[in-house]
Design a protein around this motif. Structure first.
Motif, short mmCIF file in Angstrom:
data_model
loop_
_atom_site.label_atom_id
_atom_site.label_comp_id
_atom_site.label_asym_id
_atom_site.label_seq_id
_atom_site.Cartn_x
_atom_site.Cartn_y
_atom_site.Cartn_z
N TYR A 36 0.84 -1.20 0.00
CA TYR A 36 0.00 0.00 0.00
C TYR A 36 0.87 1.25 0.00
N ALA A 37 0.67 2.10 -0.99
CA ALA A 37 1.48 3.31 -1.16
C ALA A 37 1.02 4.41 -0.22
N THR A 38 1.97 5.13 0.32
CA THR A 38 1.67 6.23 1.24
C THR A 38 0.70 7.25 0.63
N PRO A 39 0.90 7.70 -0.61
CA PRO A 39 -0.07 8.67 -1.18
C PRO A 39 -1.48 8.10 -1.28
N MET A 40 -1.61 6.80 -1.48
CA MET A 40 -2.93 6.18 -1.57
C MET A 40 -3.59 6.12 -0.18
N MET A 41 -2.79 5.90 0.85
CA MET A 41 -3.32 5.93 2.22
C MET A 41 -3.80 7.34 2.55
N ILE A 42 -3.01 8.33 2.17
CA ILE A 42 -3.39 9.72 2.42
C ILE A 42 -4.66 10.07 1.65
N ASP A 69 -0.56 16.10 7.45
CA ASP A 69 0.57 15.81 8.32
C ASP A 69 0.35 14.38 8.82
N VAL A 70 0.88 13.43 8.05
CA VAL A 70 0.59 12.01 8.27
C VAL A 70 1.86 11.20 8.33
N ARG A 71 1.86 10.19 9.21
CA ARG A 71 2.95 9.22 9.27
C ARG A 71 2.43 7.87 8.80
N HIS A 72 3.19 7.23 7.91
CA HIS A 72 2.86 5.88 7.46
C HIS A 72 3.70 4.94 8.32
N LEU A 73 3.05 4.15 9.15
CA LEU A 73 3.74 3.40 10.20
C LEU A 73 4.13 1.97 9.83
N ALA A 74 3.40 1.36 8.87
CA ALA A 74 3.68 -0.04 8.56
C ALA A 74 3.22 -0.37 7.15
N ALA A 75 3.89 -1.33 6.55
CA ALA A 75 3.54 -1.79 5.20
C ALA A 75 2.32 -2.70 5.25
N THR A 76 1.52 -2.63 4.19
CA THR A 76 0.31 -3.45 4.07
C THR A 76 0.29 -4.08 2.70
N PRO A 77 0.12 -5.41 2.61
CA PRO A 77 0.18 -6.10 1.32
C PRO A 77 -1.13 -5.99 0.52
N ILE A 96 -11.61 23.07 8.42
CA ILE A 96 -12.02 21.98 9.29
C ILE A 96 -10.81 21.06 9.45
N ARG A 97 -10.44 20.78 10.69
CA ARG A 97 -9.27 19.93 10.96
C ARG A 97 -9.74 18.57 11.50
N PHE A 98 -9.01 17.53 11.08
CA PHE A 98 -9.38 16.16 11.39
C PHE A 98 -8.20 15.40 11.99
N ALA A 99 -8.50 14.46 12.88
CA ALA A 99 -7.54 13.42 13.27
C ALA A 99 -7.85 12.24 12.37
N VAL A 100 -6.83 11.69 11.73
CA VAL A 100 -7.02 10.59 10.80
C VAL A 100 -6.15 9.40 11.21
N GLU A 101 -6.68 8.20 10.96
CA GLU A 101 -5.94 6.97 11.25
C GLU A 101 -6.28 5.93 10.20
N ALA A 102 -5.37 4.99 10.03
CA ALA A 102 -5.60 3.85 9.14
C ALA A 102 -5.12 2.59 9.86
N PHE A 103 -5.88 1.51 9.66
CA PHE A 103 -5.60 0.24 10.34
C PHE A 103 -5.63 -0.91 9.35
N ASP A 104 -4.75 -1.86 9.56
CA ASP A 104 -4.75 -3.16 8.87
C ASP A 104 -5.10 -4.15 9.97
N ARG A 107 -3.83 -3.52 13.73
CA ARG A 107 -2.55 -2.82 13.64
C ARG A 107 -2.73 -1.45 13.00
N LYS A 108 -2.29 -0.40 13.70
CA LYS A 108 -2.34 0.95 13.15
C LYS A 108 -1.22 1.10 12.12
N ILE A 109 -1.60 1.48 10.90
CA ILE A 109 -0.59 1.64 9.84
C ILE A 109 -0.37 3.10 9.46
N GLY A 110 -1.23 3.99 9.94
CA GLY A 110 -1.06 5.41 9.63
C GLY A 110 -1.82 6.26 10.61
#
Length: 135
Positions: A36-42, A69-77, A96-104, A107-110
């Protein structure tokens, strides 16, 4: 339109995506792994943020991404299910400001923050010559 009149802190949304090969870094950059590419997660974080507030907007108004302002924390297949969340944490007149997260799975990946600007669609398209297409 003043976002403070219609957007409330805590509004949120969630999306899920099964990672396709077209959203991997290897799809865009030869020789890189098919994860999973960082720009696609964003992109998913931005779309999820828009989803969180879209229903509260007056007709003719949209939000557009302005800050990331995002950190990509782990790779996802390829084939993994990614869950993306967005929650409103601050509202200004047009921002409007948001807290954003991504999970696999669990596991938090972003994680990070994202801001969206409130704009009138018709004025925006006239200003930049964007072809007519209603939101």
């Amino acid at each position: 339109m003043d976002a403070r009149d219609v957007i409330k802190i805590g509004m949120s949304a969630e999306r899920t995506l099964v990672v396709p090969p077209e959203r991997t870094v290897g799809h865009f950059v030869s020789g890189m792994p098919m994860v999973y590419a960082t720009p696609m997660m964003i992109l998913e974080m931005e779309v999820t943020s828009g989803d969180a507030v879209r229903g509260a907007l007056q007709p003719g108004w949209i939000t557009v991404g302005t800050e990331v302002d995002v950190r990509h924390l782990a790779a996802t297949p390829v084939g993994a299910t990614v869950r993306t969340t967005a929650r409103v944490i601050e509202v200004e007149r047009r921002v409007i400001r948001f807290a954003v997260e991504a999970f696999d799975g669990e596991r938090k990946i972003g994680e990070g923050k994202h801001a969206r600007g409130l704009v009138n669609y018709e004025q925006f398209t006239k200003r930049f010559g964007v072809p007519e297409r209603k939101p």
